[in-house]
Structure formats: C-alpha cells, structure tokens
Design a protein around this motif. Structure first.
Motif, PDB file in Angstrom:
ATOM      1  N   VAL A   1       0.845  -1.206   0.000  1.00 16.37           N
ATOM      2  CA  VAL A   1       0.000   0.000   0.000  1.00 16.37           C
ATOM      3  C   VAL A   1       0.878   1.252   0.000  1.00 16.37           C
ATOM      4  CG1 VAL A   1      -1.649   1.355   1.363  1.00 16.37           C
ATOM      5  CG2 VAL A   1      -2.003  -1.108   1.047  1.00 16.37           C
ATOM      6  N   LEU A   2       1.925   1.278   0.808  1.00 14.26           N
ATOM      7  CA  LEU A   2       2.836   2.429   0.834  1.00 14.26           C
ATOM      8  C   LEU A   2       3.469   2.663  -0.539  1.00 14.26           C
ATOM      9  CD1 LEU A   2       4.467   1.815   4.311  1.00 14.26           C
ATOM     10  CD2 LEU A   2       3.182   3.864   3.667  1.00 14.26           C
ATOM     11  N   HIS A   3       3.785   1.569  -1.246  1.00 10.32           N
ATOM     12  CA  HIS A   3       4.416   1.700  -2.567  1.00 10.32           C
ATOM     13  C   HIS A   3       3.477   2.330  -3.599  1.00 10.32           C
ATOM     14  CE1 HIS A   3       8.474   0.063  -2.541  1.00 10.32           C
ATOM     15  NE2 HIS A   3       8.083  -0.783  -1.605  1.00 10.32           N
ATOM     16  N   THR A   4       2.169   2.314  -3.345  1.00  9.84           N
ATOM     17  CA  THR A   4       1.249   2.937  -4.307  1.00  9.84           C
ATOM     18  C   THR A   4       1.226   4.453  -4.173  1.00  9.84           C
ATOM     19  OG1 THR A   4      -0.683   2.740  -2.835  1.00  9.84           O
ATOM     20  CG2 THR A   4      -0.241   0.884  -4.323  1.00  9.84           C
ATOM     21  N   HIS A   5       1.830   4.999  -3.120  1.00 15.46           N
ATOM     22  CA  HIS A   5       1.923   6.458  -2.990  1.00 15.46           C
ATOM     23  C   HIS A   5       2.958   6.970  -3.987  1.00 15.46           C
ATOM     24  CE1 HIS A   5       2.696  10.454  -1.393  1.00 15.46           C
ATOM     25  NE2 HIS A   5       1.585  10.344  -0.663  1.00 15.46           N
ATOM     26  N   PRO A   6       2.645   7.990  -4.766  1.00 13.94           N
ATOM     27  CA  PRO A   6       3.549   8.434  -5.842  1.00 13.94           C
ATOM     28  C   PRO A   6       4.906   8.947  -5.369  1.00 13.94           C
ATOM     29  CG  PRO A   6       1.713   9.960  -5.569  1.00 13.94           C
ATOM     30  CD  PRO A   6       1.382   8.752  -4.749  1.00 13.94           C
TER      31      PRO A   6
ATOM     32  N   VAL B   1      10.235   4.565   5.467  1.00 11.03           N
ATOM     33  CA  VAL B   1       9.977   4.897   4.070  1.00 11.03           C
ATOM     34  C   VAL B   1      11.099   5.761   3.503  1.00 11.03           C
ATOM     35  CG1 VAL B   1       8.435   6.192   2.519  1.00 11.03           C
ATOM     36  CG2 VAL B   1       7.470   4.681   4.279  1.00 11.03           C
ATOM     37  N   VAL B   2      11.550   5.406   2.294  1.00 13.39           N
ATOM     38  CA  VAL B   2      12.505   6.236   1.548  1.00 13.39           C
ATOM     39  C   VAL B   2      11.738   6.891   0.402  1.00 13.39           C
ATOM     40  CG1 VAL B   2      14.614   6.249   0.147  1.00 13.39           C
ATOM     41  CG2 VAL B   2      14.408   4.656   2.085  1.00 13.39           C
TER      42      VAL B   2
ATOM     43  N   VAL C   1       6.743   7.501  -2.910  1.00 15.60           N
ATOM     44  CA  VAL C   1       7.490   6.463  -2.190  1.00 15.60           C
ATOM     45  C   VAL C   1       8.365   5.647  -3.136  1.00 15.60           C
ATOM     46  CG1 VAL C   1       7.267   4.329  -0.850  1.00 15.60           C
ATOM     47  CG2 VAL C   1       5.838   6.315  -0.302  1.00 15.60           C
ATOM     48  N   LEU C   2       9.653   5.556  -2.796  1.00 17.18           N
ATOM     49  CA  LEU C   2      10.579   4.708  -3.540  1.00 17.18           C
ATOM     50  C   LEU C   2      10.700   3.333  -2.891  1.00 17.18           C
ATOM     51  CD1 LEU C   2      12.730   4.378  -5.801  1.00 17.18           C
ATOM     52  CD2 LEU C   2      14.416   5.235  -4.159  1.00 17.18           C
ATOM     53  N   GLU C   3      10.929   3.291  -1.586  1.00 12.57           N
ATOM     54  CA  GLU C   3      11.047   2.030  -0.855  1.00 12.57           C
ATOM     55  C   GLU C   3      10.317   2.129   0.474  1.00 12.57           C
ATOM     56  OE1 GLU C   3      14.919  -0.373  -1.519  1.00 12.57           O
ATOM     57  OE2 GLU C   3      15.543   1.671  -1.049  1.00 12.57           O
ATOM     58  N   ALA C   4       9.839   0.967   0.953  1.00 18.42           N
ATOM     59  CA  ALA C   4       9.147   0.930   2.242  1.00 18.42           C
ATOM     60  C   ALA C   4       9.435  -0.394   2.933  1.00 18.42           C
ATOM     61  CB  ALA C   4       7.646   1.099   2.052  1.00 18.42           C
ATOM     62  N   ALA C   5       9.604  -0.343   4.244  1.00 20.23           N
ATOM     63  CA  ALA C   5       9.790  -1.550   5.052  1.00 20.23           C
ATOM     64  C   ALA C   5       8.994  -1.386   6.334  1.00 20.23           C
ATOM     65  CB  ALA C   5      11.263  -1.767   5.361  1.00 20.23           C
TER      66      ALA C   5
ATOM     67  N   VAL D   1      10.372   8.678   7.922  1.00 15.06           N
ATOM     68  CA  VAL D   1      10.848   8.998   6.570  1.00 15.06           C
ATOM     69  C   VAL D   1      12.366   9.131   6.650  1.00 15.06           C
ATOM     70  CG1 VAL D   1      10.732  10.619   4.647  1.00 15.06           C
ATOM     71  CG2 VAL D   1       8.680  10.141   6.006  1.00 15.06           C
ATOM     72  N   THR D   2      13.073   8.339   5.830  1.00 13.57           N
ATOM     73  CA  THR D   2      14.519   8.236   5.959  1.00 13.57           C
ATOM     74  C   THR D   2      15.188   8.273   4.586  1.00 13.57           C
ATOM     75  OG1 THR D   2      16.296   6.825   6.849  1.00 13.57           O
ATOM     76  CG2 THR D   2      14.380   5.711   5.955  1.00 13.57           C
ATOM     77  N   ASP D   3      16.496   8.495   4.582  1.00  8.23           N
ATOM     78  CA  ASP D   3      17.241   8.564   3.312  1.00  8.23           C
ATOM     79  C   ASP D   3      17.584   7.196   2.756  1.00  8.23           C
ATOM     80  OD1 ASP D   3      17.216  11.312   3.346  1.00  8.23           O
ATOM     81  OD2 ASP D   3      19.119  11.460   4.437  1.00  8.23           O
ATOM     82  N   ALA D   4      17.716   6.196   3.641  1.00  6.91           N
ATOM     83  CA  ALA D   4      18.137   4.861   3.194  1.00  6.91           C
ATOM     84  C   ALA D   4      17.718   3.821   4.208  1.00  6.91           C
ATOM     85  CB  ALA D   4      19.654   4.818   2.998  1.00  6.91           C
ATOM     86  N   LEU D   5      17.613   2.577   3.742  1.00  4.53           N
ATOM     87  CA  LEU D   5      17.266   1.456   4.610  1.00  4.53           C
ATOM     88  C   LEU D   5      18.497   0.563   4.783  1.00  4.53           C
ATOM     89  CD1 LEU D   5      13.803   0.560   3.012  1.00  4.53           C
ATOM     90  CD2 LEU D   5      14.199   1.740   5.182  1.00  4.53           C
ATOM     91  N   PRO D   6      18.663  -0.032   5.970  1.00  3.32           N
ATOM     92  CA  PRO D   6      19.817  -0.925   6.170  1.00  3.32           C
ATOM     93  C   PRO D   6      19.669  -2.199   5.346  1.00  3.32           C
ATOM     94  CG  PRO D   6      18.321  -1.062   8.035  1.00  3.32           C
ATOM     95  CD  PRO D   6      17.802   0.042   7.161  1.00  3.32           C
ATOM     96  N   ARG D   7      20.781  -2.748   4.880  1.00  3.98           N
ATOM     97  CA  ARG D   7      20.731  -3.942   4.027  1.00  3.98           C
ATOM     98  C   ARG D   7      21.737  -4.981   4.497  1.00  3.98           C
ATOM     99  NH1 ARG D   7      17.406  -2.638   0.158  1.00  3.98           N
ATOM    100  NH2 ARG D   7      17.175  -0.464  -0.368  1.00  3.98           N
ATOM    101  N   ASN D   8      21.412  -6.249   4.186  1.00  5.32           N
ATOM    102  CA  ASN D   8      22.372  -7.322   4.463  1.00  5.32           C
ATOM    103  C   ASN D   8      23.342  -7.433   3.281  1.00  5.32           C
ATOM    104  OD1 ASN D   8      21.207  -8.876   2.418  1.00  5.32           O
ATOM    105  ND2 ASN D   8      20.116 -10.229   3.806  1.00  5.32           N
TER     106      ASN D   8
END
Length: 480
Positions: free
Chosen positions: A401-406, A429-430, A408-412, A461-468
């Motif tokens: 649902v968050l991704h359907t917002h125009p 959200v990024v 939003v690039l990424e969401a977790a 709302v953040t600039d980046a999400l942590p990744r493995n």
C-alpha cells in the motif's frame, strides 16, 4: 548430460577462440579459460587438494573466482565463497565450520591456510592435467552460507546434481542460448550470482562479464560498453536505477530482459523501471537451500507483477498448513518446494536439516498462496509476521500500500513492541529523489486501503534502509 566440471574442456574443444568470461580488467576466450583452470588446478593439487576437500575463496567480484571454482571442481573438491566484507572473526567461522583445506584471497593472511590468489591464477603453464576424471554427481560442489538472519550463518550443501538441475531449469525458464551475454552485478559469494549470471550462460554456450562493485552512477555506462543481453539484480538495485536523474536516458537496446530475485519486488517499482528503461523485468523466487530459484514469471508471458511467477519445470512448489497438509484452494500457507534442486542439507546440523527438509519438502519459511492462474503470490516471511492483540498482520501488505503512494521509492514495515497489544506495525519509508512526503500523509494514505489495525502507528521517513550483504532490507536491524 555434460558435467559442469567438464565445461571448460567442452567449450575450448568446440570454439577455442570464442569469448568466455571477462571482468573489469581482463577477457578470456575459451582456450585461455581452460588453460587458466588447468593451471590453477595444478597449483591446488600441489597443495594437496583432492576429492572431498573444501576450497575457501575470499575475493571481490572478479573472474579469478570463477577460474578457482572450476579448478577445485576439476579435482573433485568443493568451493565455499566467503563474503570479503565479513570481519576476520566471521570469515574464520565460515572457514573453520566447513574445514576448508586452503583459503585463497587477495587480502593477506586473514585466516590460517591462506594462499594469495596471484599464486593460483598466475601460475606457469602446467605440464600435466591434474583432472581426477569423472566427478560424481552427488559430490559436493558448493557450500553457500546463508546471510544469518536467524543467528549464525549455516552452510548450505549443494552437490553437482543440485547445481546441474538448477542451471538446466534457469536455461529453459529464461530461454538462454549461445547468443546470451550476462552482466554479473550481484556478489559471487551468493548462489544467484554463481548460477544465474555465470554457470547458466556458460552452459548455454553464451558468455559472462563479471562487474566489480556496483555503482549507480556508472552502471548504465557499463551496460552500453559491454552490451549484455541480461543481468540479474535485487529490488534495491532497481530502486537505485529508477532514482537516477530524469535526464539520464541510457541505451538499453542490448538487454532482452532483466531478472529480479532475493526479495519480492513491488509492482509499482517494476512498472517504473520498465516504463523508463524499456526492458521487461522477469521476477523469480527461490532460496539458497533450493539452489537459487523455484518460480519465475515466464519471459514470453504473461508476466504478472505482484506475483513471483509459475513453478519452474522439474520441481514442485506447493503451499502447506501448520499440520503438514497441502492447500489447493488458494488459501495462504507456508511455501514448500520439492525437486532435484533441494539442498543436501545444512553442514554439520542434522537437526536443523531435519526441521527444514521434511519428507522431501523444503520448508521455506515464507507464507504464500497461488492465484487462479497458478502464479505464486508471496504474503510474507513467517518470522516477519506481526501479532497485534492476537491478530496476524503481514508487513508486506502494508508495504504494498505504501508503494502505491507516488512519492514512495522504498518501504519496510516491522513490528515494534507494545505493552498492551504485544506488537504494532511501524513503517520506514525512503521517498523518491526530489519528492517530499510527511509521515502523517503516508499514514492517511494507508487508512484509505487498510483495516485500522494494519495502519502503521508510526512512519519514519529516511534517506536509506539498512541492508544485508546480498542487498535485502535488513529488518532485524530495523526492529532493533
């Protein structure tokens, strides 16, 4: 059927001067590749490496890693690729856990038994071929360590039969042939990078180019220069490419299709990439324990964004309830997989293996359902499920649902502890570059599509999400 360990010889006999593999610094034709593999095998043989041994390789993405892999297989040994980004203690755990007899690296003596890569790949011409002859299909080929989201990384044991079956499924599923040229951008310590971007195109008669570290700013320059027919990547990479400035319009005409795996990709992100760059995304699903892939959206169509496609021919993918009953009514349950691609087990962990592979079924830990056309829809990871006041909430539904917002690039979405309800959903959200969006606006957006209990209590709302290390969003770090 051709044994993968024989591939360098077969390619050199068929077309000695045909291109085989390249990286940022060198290109090898088929006869050069065979010579390098034979020389490396001779060095390993002189170090006492033989059938049943394990060779550990700690290298960044470069073709030397592929040479060493085939050299080890030539001797009947297995390979465990080690993420060069691990700490010394983490690398040591992997090397010791699999009892590697030698460790090949370009980074000095990180662990005991180290051999510099130059001593292996730049060795003088071998006078004799050290090949052991026929390598048994049930001998170990790869020990791939999981990214450790549930604790200490485990060694997934894949034999030559697993790898051969998976490559055949990939070649048939994607439709690879001798005209294909893959550009490897995923790490070579991961099974996707090895199987989809190196072994499968080489087996199909095509070729591969190994890219070094992925860079958003230079990636399309590399595509224009190398002119691959496909690459395989994770959603994070596609999100970064979509976020490039609008004026960047690269020549993508060589690409027939691109592949996405490792994590479900939102339909909106697929559409943004395809509309902008004019290349179809083929989304698939699988895990290391299944040697890479179990489902794929057929490149010839119909491709269904929001699903991870149809089961690959040669394996069975089903959905099971908590009592072990198969569900065929479209309801959700744990995704289970059966076929020649299912791992031999976890190295040295018989109890863990017995819990994961039951009566031949690989239990994935993913919740999914099949739609009316037989396409698999992933609901979420079982362990990521949020239990709010006794109600089950799947973060992926909120993320979609968050991704359907125009904006939003990424969401977790993860669960946060709550003294009354146990857990509540929290979103990270990024936004798209240049887009501004407030947390309140995103919460209101969710209210329009979700039941009240599913609406995030907080949005960051953040600039980046942590990744493995593989590029998946690291939800364990978000939860902590």
């Amino acid at each position: 059927m051709l044994h993968i360990s024989e591939l360098p010889d077969v390619r050199a006999a068929r077309n000695p001067t045909g291109l085989c593999i390249a990286d940022d610094h060198q290109r090898l034709n088929n006869q050069d590749f065979l010579a390098r593999v034979r020389n490396a095998a001779a060095v390993l043989c002189a170090r006492g490496i033989g059938a049943g041994d394990v060779v550990a390789v700690i290298l960044p993405n470069r073709l030397d890693l592929v040479v060493i892999m085939f050299a080890a297989w030539r001797l009947g040994a297995a390979v465990t690729p080690v993420n060069p980004g691990l700490t010394d203690a983490e690398a040591r755990h992997q090397v010791e856990d699999c009892a590697a007899k030698v460790v090949i690296t370009d980074d000095g003596a990180r662990v005991v038994g180290t051999l510099d890569v130059a001593a292996v790949t730049d060795a003088p011409l071998a006078a004799e071929d050290p090949a052991v002859g026929a390598v048994a299909s049930d001998s170990l080929a790869l020990i791939i360590y999981t990214s450790g989201t549930t604790g200490r990384p485990k060694g997934v044991m894949l034999d030559h039969a697993n790898v051969a079956a998976m490559c055949r499924m990939i070649i048939d599923g994607i439709g690879l042939d001798e005209t294909d040229h893959s550009l490897l951008v995923l790490p070579l310590f991961h099974v996707n990078g090895i199987v989809v971007s190196v072994l499968s195109p080489l087996l199909a008669g095509g070729r591969a180019t190994v890219a070094g570290r992925f860079s958003t700013s230079t990636f399309f320059d590399l595509v224009e220069f190398v002119r691959p027919t496909y690459f395989s990547a994770v959603p994070a990479i596609y999100a970064m490419l979509v976020a490039l400035p609008d004026e960047i319009r690269p020549d993508t005409s060589s690409l027939r299709r691109v592949i996405c795996g490792a994590a479900p990709m939102p339909a909106e992100l697929i559409a943004r990439f395809e509309n902008r760059f004019g290349v179809p995304i083929v989304e698939g699903y699988g895990l290391s324990e299944g040697t890479c892939a179990s489902t794929l959206n057929p490149p010839g169509g119909p491709r269904k964004p929001g699903t991870v496609g149809l089961p690959l021919p040669g394996q069975t993918v089903a959905v099971m309830d908590g009592e072990g009953n198969l569900l065929d009514d479209g309801s959700a349950g744990e995704v289970v997989v059966r076929g020649p691609n299912v791992m031999r087990g976890y190295l040295g962990l018989p109890d863990e293996t017995a819990r994961t592979v039951v009566d031949g079924w690989l239990h994935t830990g993913d919740v999914g359902r099949f739609d009316a056309d037989g396409y698999l829809v992933l609901v979420d990871r079982i362990k990521d499920m949020i239990i709010r006041g006794g109600e089950n909430i799947y973060p992926k539904e909120i993320e979609n649902v968050l991704h359907t917002h125009p904006a939003v690039l990424e969401a977790a979405v993860v669960g946060a502890s709550d003294p009354v309800l146990g857990e509540v959903p929290v979103a990270h959200v990024v936004p798209l570059p240049g887009a501004a969006v407030a947390a309140d606006e995103l919460i209101e957006h969710c209210r329009g599509s979700l039941a009240r209990i599913k609406v995030p209590v907080t949005v960051f709302v953040t600039d980046a999400l942590p990744r493995n290390p593989v590029g998946k969003i690291d939800k364990r770090r978000l939860r902590s």
